[in-house]
Motif scaffolding. Structure first.
Motif, short mmCIF file in Angstrom:
data_model
loop_
_atom_site.label_atom_id
_atom_site.label_comp_id
_atom_site.label_asym_id
_atom_site.label_seq_id
_atom_site.Cartn_x
_atom_site.Cartn_y
_atom_site.Cartn_z
N PHE A 102 -11.36 5.31 42.46
CA PHE A 102 -12.26 6.31 43.05
C PHE A 102 -13.07 5.77 44.22
N LYS A 103 -13.01 4.48 44.46
CA LYS A 103 -13.52 3.96 45.73
C LYS A 103 -12.56 4.36 46.85
N ALA A 104 -11.26 4.35 46.54
CA ALA A 104 -10.25 4.73 47.54
C ALA A 104 -10.23 6.23 47.78
N VAL A 105 -10.64 7.01 46.78
CA VAL A 105 -10.56 8.47 46.87
C VAL A 105 -11.85 9.08 47.42
N ASP A 106 -12.76 8.25 47.85
CA ASP A 106 -14.04 8.74 48.38
C ASP A 106 -13.85 9.18 49.83
N PHE A 107 -14.05 10.48 50.10
CA PHE A 107 -13.88 11.04 51.45
C PHE A 107 -15.22 11.57 51.97
N GLU A 108 -15.35 11.55 53.30
CA GLU A 108 -16.60 12.03 53.92
C GLU A 108 -16.77 13.54 53.78
N ASP A 109 -15.68 14.29 54.05
CA ASP A 109 -15.79 15.75 54.13
C ASP A 109 -15.27 16.48 52.91
N ILE A 110 -14.84 15.75 51.89
CA ILE A 110 -14.41 16.40 50.66
C ILE A 110 -15.37 15.99 49.55
N PRO A 111 -16.21 16.90 49.09
CA PRO A 111 -17.17 16.57 48.03
C PRO A 111 -16.44 16.08 46.77
N LYS A 112 -17.12 15.25 46.01
CA LYS A 112 -16.51 14.66 44.82
C LYS A 112 -16.08 15.74 43.83
N SER A 113 -16.90 16.77 43.66
CA SER A 113 -16.57 17.84 42.71
C SER A 113 -15.31 18.60 43.15
N GLU A 114 -15.16 18.80 44.46
CA GLU A 114 -13.97 19.48 44.98
C GLU A 114 -12.73 18.62 44.78
N MET A 115 -12.88 17.32 44.98
CA MET A 115 -11.76 16.41 44.78
C MET A 115 -11.34 16.39 43.32
N TYR A 116 -12.31 16.42 42.42
CA TYR A 116 -12.02 16.42 40.98
C TYR A 116 -11.21 17.65 40.59
N ASN A 117 -11.52 18.80 41.21
CA ASN A 117 -10.81 20.04 40.88
C ASN A 117 -9.35 20.01 41.34
N LYS A 118 -9.05 19.15 42.31
CA LYS A 118 -7.68 19.08 42.83
C LYS A 118 -6.77 18.21 41.96
N ILE A 119 -7.34 17.24 41.26
CA ILE A 119 -6.53 16.25 40.54
C ILE A 119 -5.92 16.87 39.28
N ILE A 120 -4.58 16.85 39.22
CA ILE A 120 -3.89 17.42 38.06
C ILE A 120 -3.12 16.36 37.26
N ALA A 121 -2.94 15.16 37.83
CA ALA A 121 -2.18 14.13 37.13
C ALA A 121 -2.52 12.75 37.69
N PHE A 122 -2.25 11.75 36.88
CA PHE A 122 -2.37 10.35 37.29
C PHE A 122 -1.03 9.68 37.04
N ALA A 123 -0.49 9.00 38.05
CA ALA A 123 0.80 8.32 37.93
C ALA A 123 0.60 6.81 37.98
N GLY A 124 1.18 6.13 37.00
CA GLY A 124 1.10 4.67 36.94
C GLY A 124 2.29 4.13 36.17
#
Length: 499
Positions: free
Chosen positions: A98-120
């Motif tokens: 989530f350090k890598a996923v930190d964007f200036e113009d995309i609020p954290k709450s909006e980014m959270y709503n987009k995430i549907i899966a984690f791949a590893g």
């Protein structure tokens, strides 16, 4: 750039010919690329976060992070960052992501709503239900987030599981490893091999290592090199073995000759090439950039079919050796062939079972529903398609209802638009010739809600192969001569290189 300006007759002086100015340019270029990624991601409704860990040349644990998403049917896969992990546990990896996923113009709450899966990969630090990275995603973001285990890793683990009980495979695998070391660690033996190749008038095939991150591919390459250069290896090893001495090289050469002149070993090696070609074909097909989960189903079917064919009839390579008592003019010392013949069907059966076991989750739940994305599988006639995919669309709608609602998708219209979309495509087009980008161009205004659901399914990647390619780039940029590069600088350099 400065040199180009000087050739144009412009005096640029020394202003831009220094490390600090170069860093300024690098930061600016990387910032522009990051903005492009952010712009596309802001327009996307759903995404999957992909990550993998590796230790660099400075013995620092790094987490590489990518994002995979679909926007109006077009699949995007972007590098987000290379982050140094303070701790290589699940919490440390989650924080690095989530350090890598930190964007200036995309609020954290909006980014959270987009995430549907984690791949590893399938490591327990990622997949643990209580303390794994996926558990942190589900506790901190959304309980519906799916865990996608890398397909390429699964294929290789399934092959490894199937080969545990094969004594011939273990003999061949150990022989390949020792043969590589025999030549790689001795310039004298390598020079002798080169001389043998010249005497035989054959091209020199160096033994290659087995193991590593792509060890199925490595084993296949090592086997091919061994069989193509078989005559050369035999010639050189016989020369080494005939020398009167008590050296370890002589005893090793005799050991290699005993195995290489065994019909069981050479027959089984040909059989392995047939099997590994099938497995590698599936792996390579699913390692392409932007590959999605829905494509795994087709590849699993093709792989199972090709493996069953090898059960009932010999493959291309095996047919070359089956009825022979010699190979490349070298007579076999053991002509029974019984052991290899008895092990082959067992290996195929075990491999099919292991693949099914490793991919059992693909044929269940949301992953199974993604088969509807495969346009090749659609009925050509609307009458046959009236109920096609209804259950899959309903299941995705129910599972991701909150995510869809958070993106202002009219969930009540999804199933209605699904029927409409099937009618439009089946009546007006040859569906198998279409793709999701073209479908979005034609019908996004009429069926925006159902097409958003298909963007969601296209946002589920098949694995983390892109992360492995990122690590290859990391190794090129951060070499032993540049081992003091910080992860922040590495992220800037790799952003420019990869995009």
């Amino acid at each position: 750039m400065a040199s180009l300006d000087e050739k144009k007759g412009i005096d640029v002086g020394q202003t831009y010919r220094n490390v600090n100015s170069c860093k300024e340019f690098l930061v600016s270029i990387a910032a522009v690329e990051r903005k492009k990624i952010e712009h596309n991601l802001r327009d996307a409704k759903f995404c999957t976060i992909m990550s993998d860990g590796s230790t660099d040349v400075s013995v620092i644990e790094n987490e590489i992070v990518y994002v995979h998403f679909a926007l109006k049917g077009k699949i995007h896969c972007y590098f987000l960052g290379l982050i140094e992990c303070e701790h290589a546990n699940a919490e440390g990896i989650f924080d690095a992501i989530f350090k890598a996923v930190d964007f200036e113009d995309i609020p954290k709450s909006e980014m959270y709503n987009k995430i549907i899966a984690f791949a590893g990969d399938g490591a327990s630090v990622n997949t643990g239900e209580i303390n794994g990275v996926i558990s942190h995603f589900r506790r901190n973001i959304n309980s519906n987030i799916l865990m996608i285990k890398c397909v390429s890793h699964r294929i290789e683990l399934a092959f490894k599981d199937a080969m545990k009980s094969s004594t011939l495979y273990n003999k061949i695998f150990d022989m390949l490893g020792q043969l590589f070391k025999f030549y790689h660690n001795s310039p004298k033996q390598m020079a002798g091999l080169k001389s043998a190749a010249e005497a035989c008038k054959k091209s020199l095939r160096h033994p290659t290592r087995v193991g590593g991150t792509r060890w199925v591919g490595h084993v296949l390459t090592a086997l091919k090199n061994l069989l193509i250069g078989y005559k050369v290896f035999i010639t050189h090893l016989e020369q080494v073995a005939s020398v009167r001495s008590q050296s370890s090289a002589q005893s090793k050469a005799k050991f290699f000759l005993k195995l290489l002149k065994s019909k069981d070993v050479i027959t089984f090696a040909h059989f392995l090439i047939d099997v590994l070609t099938v497995i590698s074909s599936m792996s390579m097909a699913l390692q392409k950039r932007g590959t999605c989960v829905y494509e795994v189903h087709r590849q699993l079917e093709l792989t199972a079919t090709n493996l069953r064919k090898l059960e009932t009839r010999p493959g291309l390579e095996l047919r070359k050796i089956m009825d022979c008592d010699e190979f490349h003019g070298v007579s076999f010392s053991q002509l029974t062939g019984d052991t290899s013949t008895s092990q082959m069907p067992k290996v195929i059966s075990a491999l099919i079972v292991c693949i099914q076991k490793r991919f059992s989750d693909i044929d269940a739940g949301i992953f199974k529903c993604t088969t509807v994305v495969q346009l090749d599988s659609w009925p050509s006639d609307y009458q046959e398609a009236t109920e096609f995919g209804d259950e899959a669309v309903s299941a995705v709608l129910d599972y991701y209802h909150d995510n869809l609602a958070a993106q202002n998708i009219e969930t009540s219209l999804v199933e209605i638009e699904w029927t409409q979309l099937k009618h439009l495509l089946c009546e007006n087009h040859t569906v198998k010739e279409m793709d999701w980008i073209k479908i979005n161009e034609l019908y996004h205004s009429q069926c925006s809600n159902i097409l958003a659901v298909f963007d969601l399914m296209l946002s589920l990647p098949a694995g983390t192969s892109e992360c492995e390619r990122g690590f290859s780039q990391m190794a090129i940029v951060k070499s032993k001569y540049r081992n003091r590069l910080h992860s922040t600088t590495m992220t800037l350099l790799m952003t420019v290189d990869l995009h």
